[in-house]
Design a protein around this motif. Sequence first.
Motif, mmCIF file in Angstrom:
data_model
loop_
_atom_site.group_PDB
_atom_site.id
_atom_site.type_symbol
_atom_site.label_atom_id
_atom_site.label_comp_id
_atom_site.label_asym_id
_atom_site.label_seq_id
_atom_site.Cartn_x
_atom_site.Cartn_y
_atom_site.Cartn_z
ATOM 1 N N ILE A 181 -13.536 -9.165 0.962
ATOM 2 C CA ILE A 181 -14.171 -8.080 0.213
ATOM 3 C C ILE A 181 -15.133 -8.688 -0.802
ATOM 4 N N LYS A 216 0.819 -1.217 0.000
ATOM 5 C CA LYS A 216 0.000 0.000 0.000
ATOM 6 C C LYS A 216 0.851 1.264 0.000
ATOM 7 N N GLY A 256 -7.189 -3.032 6.868
ATOM 8 C CA GLY A 256 -6.065 -2.882 7.803
ATOM 9 C C GLY A 256 -4.796 -2.307 7.210
ATOM 10 N N GLU A 316 1.666 -12.339 5.246
ATOM 11 C CA GLU A 316 0.373 -12.500 5.915
ATOM 12 C C GLU A 316 -0.539 -13.414 5.079
HETATM 13 N N1 F0G Z 1 -3.016 -8.423 0.126
HETATM 14 C C1 F0G Z 1 -3.051 -7.637 1.211
HETATM 15 C C2 F0G Z 1 -2.087 -7.920 2.301
HETATM 16 C C3 F0G Z 1 -3.981 -6.577 1.297
HETATM 17 O O1 F0G Z 1 -4.005 -5.815 2.371
HETATM 18 C C4 F0G Z 1 -4.882 -6.374 0.233
HETATM 19 C C5 F0G Z 1 -5.878 -5.305 0.285
HETATM 20 C C6 F0G Z 1 -4.792 -7.215 -0.875
HETATM 21 C C7 F0G Z 1 -3.855 -8.221 -0.894
HETATM 22 C C8 F0G Z 1 -5.669 -7.065 -2.052
HETATM 23 O O2 F0G Z 1 -5.291 -5.971 -2.817
HETATM 24 O O3 F0G Z 1 -7.431 -4.772 -2.729
HETATM 25 O O4 F0G Z 1 -5.667 -4.131 -4.366
HETATM 26 O O5 F0G Z 1 -6.932 -6.266 -4.636
HETATM 27 N N2 F0G Z 1 -6.080 -4.611 1.315
HETATM 28 C C9 F0G Z 1 -6.965 -3.439 1.369
HETATM 29 C C10 F0G Z 1 -6.812 -2.728 2.697
HETATM 30 C C11 F0G Z 1 -8.355 -3.727 0.993
HETATM 31 O O6 F0G Z 1 -7.753 -2.049 3.133
HETATM 32 O O7 F0G Z 1 -5.747 -2.800 3.287
HETATM 33 P P1 F0G Z 1 -6.395 -5.231 -3.703
#
Ligand code: F0G
Length: 352
Positions: free
Chosen positions: A243, A61, A86, A286
């Motif tokens: 999600i 992120k 998170g 994770e």
């Molecule tokens: N892996 C992790 C560790 C994530 O935190 C997320 C998404 C994804 C994969 C999926 O990525 O949403 O771009 O398809 N986390 C978001 C969050 C939703 O709020 O931290 P994505």
Amino acid sequence: RLGWPGLLAAYGEWLPISEQTPQLTLHEGNTPLVYAAKLSEQVEASVYLKFEGANPTGSFKDRGMVLAVAKAKEAGKRTVICASTGNTSASAAAYAARAGMEAVILIPHGYVALGKLAQAVQYGARIVAVRGNFDEALEIVREVADPLGMAIVNSVNPYRLDGQQTAAFEVCDVLGQAPDALYIPVGNAGNISAYWQGFDAYFQAGKTKHRPRMYGFEAEGAAAIVRGEPIAQPETFATAIRIGNPASWDKAVHAADASGGQIASVTDAEIAAAYRLIAKEGLFAEPASAASVAGLLQRHQNGQIERDETIVCVLTGNGLKDPDSAISLAGDVTEVVDCNFQAVESLLGGRV
Ligand code: F0G
């Protein structure tokens, strides 16, 4: 200059920034691309793991957040807001702190891993736990951001995807070419869309000769794209990708279709098995991250891997974010003994 300068400086020519954009950085990016010897042998291909857990807040992120927060600051905003399972919230809180801004985060009450919550607390975000899931929280964020004058830093903000493209650039820069295939977890579907945008940008600029096939993996209990309809009550132990109505649904489908790849699903059992296997390569990711490797093993079992192809699996977040999952899956394997030679020697003597 102190080593790696961070993404805005390193890849600025590919990003929508100008002299007016604050040079925000926590020196994010430049994460390890780790050759996975055991996985490679198992699937008879060259498998690399892109370890995004090495970013400053422990997930991918940060790549999009550095740009989204810099642009919010440039636009004169004082507060950023996001919904999050998170990781987005941990990253938003960190970059807001760095930029001298406030962060407001909406999280699904009871479904955020402990380490991620600790990050938001420590970085001083305003934490709002909603009695609902991620999709419901995101809907509310989209409604309140404008009236409250806050900048949304979810991946519906295009700067997030622009910044996250840099992971694809790094993969190509390190391999000297694009991989044959990219395997990636899918939650809100932003990251797979960002990687495709990045691979396409490099290809259009003549930096690579081809674009990889894109394989995205949703958790089975949250596999809206695979099923072809939103899921009102998504469920998976991989809470990061719990999600049911991905915001970048169409972009993700386009990435898979245009590249000759696929969006598929993996079960929680497959994710858990992959989670343990990744640790055997020396990496702690994770649970949600393990969906990429779970997808690799699933396609291998189905005979769908081409011999000797080059595959990159993205490990999206650091395992330390969610210590509870590691310990509850393995059990507490700690052996407690008295602290003396005899006790330790007799315990280990029969077992080494
Ligand atoms: N892996 C992790 C560790 C994530 O935190 C997320 C998404 C994804 C994969 C999926 O990525 O949403 O771009 O398809 N986390 C978001 C969050 C939703 O709020 O931290 P994505």
